[in-house]
Write an enzyme that holds these catalytic residues in place. Structure first.
Site, PDB file in Angstrom:
ATOM      1  N   LYS A   1      52.572  59.019  82.461  1.00 53.67           N
ATOM      2  CA  LYS A   1      52.168  58.088  81.466  1.00 53.67           C
ATOM      3  C   LYS A   1      51.491  59.280  80.871  1.00 53.67           C
ATOM      4  O   LYS A   1      50.829  59.981  81.178  1.00 53.67           O
ATOM      5  CB  LYS A   1      51.523  57.061  82.106  1.00 53.67           C
ATOM      6  CG  LYS A   1      52.775  56.495  82.984  1.00 53.67           C
ATOM      7  CD  LYS A   1      54.197  56.360  82.696  1.00 53.67           C
ATOM      8  CE  LYS A   1      55.331  55.787  83.805  1.00 53.67           C
ATOM      9  NZ  LYS A   1      54.972  54.648  83.537  1.00 53.67           N
TER      10      LYS A   1
HETATM   11  C1  LIG Z   1      56.101  53.598  84.282  1.00 51.32           C
HETATM   12  C2  LIG Z   1      57.012  51.949  84.317  1.00 51.32           C
HETATM   13  C3  LIG Z   1      55.931  51.366  84.524  1.00 51.32           C
HETATM   14  C4  LIG Z   1      54.482  51.003  85.553  1.00 51.32           C
HETATM   15  O1  LIG Z   1      54.520  51.786  86.808  1.00 51.32           O
HETATM   16  P1  LIG Z   1      53.929  52.198  87.433  1.00 51.32           P
HETATM   17  O2  LIG Z   1      54.403  53.079  88.010  1.00 51.32           O
HETATM   18  O3  LIG Z   1      53.876  50.818  88.954  1.00 51.32           O
HETATM   19  O4  LIG Z   1      52.767  52.889  87.113  1.00 51.32           O
HETATM   20  C5  LIG Z   1      56.575  50.187  83.630  1.00 51.32           C
HETATM   21  N1  LIG Z   1      57.427  49.905  82.674  1.00 51.32           N
HETATM   22  C6  LIG Z   1      57.727  51.132  82.654  1.00 51.32           C
HETATM   23  C7  LIG Z   1      58.899  51.421  81.451  1.00 51.32           C
HETATM   24  C8  LIG Z   1      57.201  52.653  82.732  1.00 51.32           C
HETATM   25  O5  LIG Z   1      57.702  53.618  82.832  1.00 51.32           O
END
Ligand SMILES: *Cc1c(COP(=O)(O)O)cnc(C)c1O
Length: 402
Positions: A194
């Site tokens: 992210k």
């Molecule tokens: C990565 C992601 C999340 C949160 O993910 P974690 O791996 O739990 O931090 C939530 N929504 C989307 C669309 C994602 O790609």
């Protein structure tokens, strides 16, 4: 002559900056990794991160958590979602989103996707009325933002409260306002892929004191909520402190220490992603067989990944395109595959929820491709990647008869 194979890694992020490494080292030397383990007068790294992120995001409150998925689960619970409640969400999203709804025992109601990869607001209005859902978990999937003014008006009309999944829109805006500032609460992820990287991690923001007090207690505050960096005042907790279970989803000081220096430089990362994204988008979008999702003028996106459709391809053609790209060293993902591959998944593979009839989403996903754009790629890398994708596409189109 085909240009040289691309040899970069689509999963290689930048190393962490030296000041983040130094801050993490200081936490390790202190031995005080737990967020509530502070020396007299010390403000923990987790509390400082909450304060810094709330300020940057323009939110009154912020809570640091173990993951983005935990941020969504806690937001839903703190918003009062109960087992059996219906919760609306995008059909085009990733597995932690329906997973968060399922984790609170609620029932996901999936909403169609437009050709531009945002939630279909007409389908949302219809399903809000049919389902009686009181909450929408709105996923700004792959950084595509729907018309937020129309969404807000629709939510008002249908009595929907909105929780935003900003895993792909940290730093993005709609009409100048930050993504995450529109709903009751917003959930961010600091997982490696992210916009900030602490391996795992999540941030929850809100302006709602009651929701945030519940969220802090749910996160596992051991009644130490006065050691938070951007939480409501103690009186707000008095109401709910004994009625809210502890679900242990805290962030630790080590991850928080890694994140604060990254947040201080996030604008540079956003500029870097968009330079790479926009170069790829202009080259791919020039091909007559490629459809790029529209980017409305109100949207300031963060191009940490890119999506395009090739509507002329059959399913076999899509598989052939993946293979032809892979042969050139380019790792494309395809949302039309029958089985989830890597991080890609589609609603048919969430078998723990009722099967939905989503013809429009299925049509869109059938020829939708997706690619990560790590900041370790240079603009020259992006140019070479675009050349390879277009070469692979031409080769595939020549052989594919739909
Ligand atoms: C990565 C992601 C999340 C949160 O993910 P974690 O791996 O739990 O931090 C939530 N929504 C989307 C669309 C994602 O790609």
């Amino acid at each position: 002559m085909r240009p040289p194979r691309f040899t970069g890694s689509f999963t290689q992020q930048l190393p962490l900056p030296e000041d983040a490494i130094a801050a993490a080292e200081a936490v390790m030397r202190s031995g005080r990794l737990h967020r509530y383990n502070v020396a007299p007068g010390e403000v923990s790294e987790a509390a400082r991160l909450e304060e810094a992120f709330a300020r940057w995001q323009g939110a009154r409150y912020c809570l640091a958590l173990a993951s983005g998925g935990q941020a969504m689960q806690i937001a839903l619970r703190a918003a009062g979602v109960k087992p059996g409640d219906r919760v609306l969400t995008n059909a085009f999203t990733l597995a932690p989103v329906p997973g968060a709804i399922a984790s609170v025992g609620a029932v996901p109601v999936l909403v169609e996707t437009t050709d531009d990869l945002v939630i279909d607001l007409d389908d949302l209005a219809a399903k809000a009325r049919q389902s009686g859902a009181g909450v929408l978990l709105l996923s700004h999937m792959r950084g595509h933002i729907c018309d937020m003014e129309r969404l807000a008006a629709l939510a008002r009309d249908c009595g929907l409260r909105v929780i935003e999944d900003c895993a792909h829109t940290m730093g993005a805006r709609w009409n100048g306002r930050r993504s995450g500032a529109f709903g009751l609460a917003a959930c961010f992820s600091t997982q490696t892929y992210k916009h900030l990287n602490s391996g795992e991690g999540g941030l929850l923001t809100s302006d709602d004191a009651d929701l945030m007090a519940r969220a802090v207690l749910l996160s596992g505050s051991y009644m130490l909520y006065e050691r938070h960096g951007a939480a409501p005042s103690a009186e707000v907790f008095a109401e709910v402190r004994l009625d809210t279970p502890n679900m242990s989803a805290r962030m630790d000081n080590l991850r928080a220490a890694l994140l604060r220096p990254q947040l201080a430089r996030i604008e540079d990362s956003l500029t870097g992603w968009n330079a790479r994204h926009d170069h790829l988008a202009s080259r791919l979008g020039a091909h007559p067989a490629v459809r790029m999702p529209a980017r409305p003028p109100q949207e300031s996106y963060v191009g940490s990944s890119i999506q395009f459709r090739a509507p002329a391809l059959s399913a076999g053609g899509c598989t052939a395109l993946l293979a032809a790209a892979a042969e050139r060293g380019v790792e494309l993902k395809w949302f039309g595959a029958a089985e989830p591959v890597g991080f890609t998944s589609a609603h048919q593979s969430w078998r723990y929820i009722a099967r939905h009839d989503l013809p429009q989403t299925e049509r869109v996903l059938a020829t939708l491709f997706d690619m990560r754009i790590p900041l370790t790629f240079t603009l020259d890398d992006c140019d070479l990647i675009a050349t390879h994708i277009l070469g692979a596409l031409d080769e595939t189109l020549a052989e594919d008869v739909r």
